[in-house]
Structures are given as C-alpha cells and as structure tokens.
Design an enzyme around this catalytic site. Structure first.
Site, PDB file in Angstrom:
ATOM      1  N   HIS A  72       0.894  -1.313   0.115  1.00 11.47           N
ATOM      2  CA  HIS A  72       0.060   0.183  -0.112  1.00 11.47           C
ATOM      3  C   HIS A  72       1.040   1.368  -0.047  1.00 11.47           C
ATOM      4  O   HIS A  72       1.953   1.321   1.052  1.00 11.47           O
ATOM      5  CB  HIS A  72      -0.980  -0.025   1.279  1.00 11.47           C
ATOM      6  CG  HIS A  72      -1.907  -1.241   1.310  1.00 11.47           C
ATOM      7  ND1 HIS A  72      -2.365  -1.405   2.571  1.00 11.47           N
ATOM      8  CD2 HIS A  72      -2.184  -2.052   0.423  1.00 11.47           C
ATOM      9  CE1 HIS A  72      -3.025  -2.658   2.336  1.00 11.47           C
ATOM     10  NE2 HIS A  72      -3.027  -3.047   1.223  1.00 11.47           N
ATOM     11  N   TYR A 135       4.151   2.292  13.242  1.00 12.36           N
ATOM     12  CA  TYR A 135       4.519   3.188  12.355  1.00 12.36           C
ATOM     13  C   TYR A 135       4.043   4.643  12.693  1.00 12.36           C
ATOM     14  O   TYR A 135       2.898   4.590  13.178  1.00 12.36           O
ATOM     15  CB  TYR A 135       4.254   2.889  10.944  1.00 12.36           C
ATOM     16  CG  TYR A 135       2.780   2.163  10.558  1.00 12.36           C
ATOM     17  CD1 TYR A 135       1.701   3.316  10.051  1.00 12.36           C
ATOM     18  CD2 TYR A 135       2.613   1.081  10.946  1.00 12.36           C
ATOM     19  CE1 TYR A 135       0.467   2.759   9.786  1.00 12.36           C
ATOM     20  CE2 TYR A 135       1.209   0.486  10.811  1.00 12.36           C
ATOM     21  CZ  TYR A 135       0.239   1.366  10.190  1.00 12.36           C
ATOM     22  OH  TYR A 135      -1.062   0.863   9.935  1.00 12.36           O
TER      23      TYR A 135
END
Length: 471
Positions: A72, A135
């Site tokens: 992605h 993240y």
C-alpha cells in the site's frame, strides 16, 4: 521469542529507493528485557532523516508467523519499526518519476527501523509470532487522500517472500490489487503559486510549466484575507507554496485605505500562510523587498542586517518577513526594482523615448534591477538544490545604477539619445505632490553572496535589460 541485537550504534544506510533510509537503532538490555529510543528527532535528523513531523502512531499486531500485509502506498511519510517480533519487509516505489517500480527488501526487528517516503508502497510478512509492527505517520487518514496499491505477487517487482504467498494469510482485498503496469502512480505533493496573475506569477508559470501537480491561484481563487484559509485546501497534499502576491502601490499605502490593504496583503496574508506551512510540513517561498531597509547603508545589504523600513509599504513587508520566518521550511527572497511583464518603469521609459518625451528621472536612489524571470529561476534553484532554509537576496548582477542611469540605458538600447534624460533629486521630483508620497530608500543594493554560495549565478542586469527590450 524475539531475538534483539544489543549494542549497535545509531547509524543510517541509504536504499535504492530515493529518500528511503534504514536506521540501525541502539538497543540496551539485560536479563529483565530491553529498552530503545524508537524515535529520537534530534539525533536522527542530525544523521539525515527528514524532520517529517509525525502526527499519529499506529500499531499492527500479528499473532501468526507468515501474516502478510499488502503493498500500500499512501500520501504521507512513515517511520516504520518493530516493537516485538521480526518481519520481512518489501517496499516498492510507486511515485511518479524515474524510480517508479524500484524494489527494496530487508528484515526488521526492534534494532532496525526504516523511513518510508510518501508514495512508496509498504508491505511485510511476519517471521515470528506475536509481532507488533509500528509506524509513525505525518498525516491523519482522510477519505479524500489518494492511494496506490500493488499486487504482492507482481511479476515485475519479483519479491522473494520468505514464506510462499500460497502458504500464508492474505486478505482478499490484497489479492485483487493490480500489477505494476496498471498501478496509478502517486503524484508529487502539489506546488501552489499565489498571485499567479502578477508579473512574478507569470514568470513562475513560464519557469515551472503546467504539470498536473502545479496550481496557480489568483486572489479570486484564494483570498489570503479569508479567515477560513486554513481549510480552503487539503493542505497536506501540498509540498510548496510560493507567495508571489503583494500589495506594491507604495504611495497609496500611505493613505488610510491603502495602509489597511497593504497590511492585509503583505503581513496578515503571509502570516496565515506561514501558519499553514508550519502545521502541514510545507515549504513556503515568500518574495520580499529592499524597502524593509532604510537605505542608509554604506555597503550592499546582507540578509542579516537589521530591518528598518521607512514607510507603510516597507513596514508591512518587514512584518511579512518576520511572520514567514516562523515557518520551519521557508525561503524569503529579498529583491529590488523588479521588472516583469506588464507596465513597469522600463516599459514606461521606452515608451517615452519613442514618443519624443524627455523625462526627468530620480538620480539619488541607487540599486540593481531584478527581472521577474531571475526571481523565478532563483526560486526553482533553491527548491531543487535543497539549499538551507532562510533568507536570500535575489537581484541581477552588475554595477549599481540610479533610476536615471537605468532610464538612459533604456533610451540607448531603443535607439534614442540618452542625454534626453535629465537627472532630478527625489525631493524635487515629488515637490508639490498633492497625494501622499512614500519615503524611498536611497540605497537599495543587495549583497547576493549567500545565494551565489548555493551555486546560483545571477545574470547581468544590463544584458537582461537589452534582451528584455529587443525581444
């Protein structure tokens, strides 16, 4: 059980994907467990990691070995690390440009992290149970954002997954993502030019072109006085704002109405843009003026000289400079005696020469011409070269001239006797004026050393003046 390598020094390594950086992280541990600084802005930016301004921290927990997440690419930057466990990571550049399709793979554990730039496809496969993949991102999710995806089994990327894709858990959605040939690349962050109809705005369009990621806004398109300016665009989609607009009627600025308009355009508007730039990680380019100085210097003005504006126009421009400097990523281009397309001093003098009019021109104001195309060229240079942020003087090169000198040069270039131009002092020129007259700096020469140290070579004013008049 997670095996962590202790004792590494903090260090960075480049990857084949432009802007993507791997960091080795120091991890400190003993029989009780371990500790690490997962994100340390000061140390990491000193090593070259972008100061990307994270706003959100996400964690993906995976309980089984072989869990595989799709490729992605989102329109934001990521700082990817592992809290516990181990992964095989695969990244594919899905940005427009020559690096499109470039692949990088590596393993991450708690002692290794990676910075993933906006538009680079991110995927991983877990190599240990109970893996927590974390993240930091520098934007909030939005349904308006543009994404791209790549099939995990794409033959062009040819990723060597440690565990065959046929043997792992993959979502049905990830299985249906396109091959590389059918991927929609992530476009660059947008560049917005404000003041697009002015002489500098037109020069910027000529220099930058009309690519899809370039936007040109007039006041009708984007009013900097609008209190809702912060929501007028999805600003996270923008990488650069170039403020080429200004209120430049220096005499009218001395009137009640002009004073208000000058402060709105030259101070309040730039302040709003600076706030937007700071909040969204945007680089703000702002064009300033020699009028921020009082013109009493005995040498060319440097960028760090104290501001001392004489009139309302100069005061409003100085206030704009101070506001723009609050944006972490800013370029203030301080310039003088700007000449571009449309009505200006040079065109007026050429017209007078042709019509047989012998003008009296001020001879006690000294400076250098700056062609709008030169400002546009300097803007592109600073942005593309990665020059340090800050203030730069931008003018053409050559010997300083008075306005009378410029007028005589114009007369000569267009084939008329320069002696037809007579000299007059500023005081005499404006004697008896019925409307307010703004004070002008007598000396406006700007030192361009700092700009030249970035590799920019200013073009000579006299040569550009000739080209401007005869083209």
């Amino acid at each position: 059980m997670t095996v962590v390598e202790f004792g590494k020094a903090l260090q960075v390594a480049q990857t084949p994907i432009p802007g993507m950086i791997v960091l080795e992280l120091p991890v400190h541990g003993d029989a009780r467990g371990w500790f690490k600084e997962n994100w340390q802005r000061e140390k990491m930016t000193a090593l070259g990691l972008p100061d990307f301004g994270p706003v959100q921290n996400n964690i993906s927990f995976n309980d089984a070995v072989g869990t595989t997440r799709g490729i992605h690419a989102e329109p934001w930057d990521k700082w990817v690390s592992v809290a516990t466990g181990r992964i095989f990571g695969a990244w594919v550049d899905l940005r427009e440009g020559p690096s499109f399709g470039t692949v990088f793979t590596t393993e991450l554990d708690p002692s290794r992290a990676i910075f993933v730039p906006r538009g680079v496809g991110n995927s991983y496969q877990t190599l240990a149970p109970d893996t927590a993949y974390t993240y930091l991102v520098n934007d909030h999710w939005s349904p308006e954002a543009s994404y791209s995806f790549l099939n995990l089994a794409d033959e062009t990327a040819d990723i060597s997954w440690p565990i065959p894709l046929a043997d792992v858990e993959i979502s049905e959605k990830d299985k249906k993502h396109p091959r590389l040939a059918d991927v929609t690349p992530i476009a660059p962050r947008k560049t917005l030019v404000v003041g697009a109809n002015g002489q500098l705005g037109r020069a910027l369009r000529a220099e930058l072109g009309d690519a899809a990621h370039l936007e040109y806004a007039t006041r009708a398109d984007l009013d900097l006085a609008d209190p809702d300016l912060s929501t007028a665009r999805r600003w996270r989609d923008y990488g650069t704002i170039i403020n080429a607009g200004a209120y430049t009627a220096v005499d009218l600025a001395e009137t009640a109405e002009g004073r208000r308009d000058a402060w709105i355009a030259n101070a309040e508007g730039p302040a709003r843009l600076a706030r937007i730039a700071a909040e969204n990680g945007i680089t703000l380019v702002h064009v300033s003026s020699d009028y921020v100085f009082d013109g009493t210097a005995d040498r060319p003005y440097r960028e760090d000289d104290a501001l001392a504006p004489l009139g309302v126009y100069g005061q409003s421009k100085a206030a704009g400079d101070v506001a723009v400097a609050t944006a972490p990523r800013h370029y203030i281009l301080r310039t003088s005696w700007v000449i571009g397309e449309g009505r200006n001093f040079v065109r007026t003098m050429a017209s007078l020469a042709e019509r047989g009019v012998d003008p009296a021109v001020v001879s006690d104001q000294v400076g250098r011409l700056t062609f709008a195309s030169e400002i546009a060229r300097a803007t592109v240079h600073l942005l593309s070269s990665g020059a340090p942020y800050g203030t730069y003087n931008v003018t053409n090169s050559g010997d300083p001239m008075s306005w009378a000198d410029v007028a005589r040069t114009v007369f000569r270039i267009v084939g008329h006797d320069p002696a037809r131009v007579s000299a007059v002092s500023t005081a005499d020129y404006f004697a008896g004026a019925s409307a307010p007259v703004a004070p002008r700096p007598a000396y406006s020469v700007l030192d361009t050393t700092r700009l030249e140290q970035t590799g920019f070579v200013p073009r000579e004013a006299a040569a550009m003046l000739k080209d401007y008049l005869v083209s």
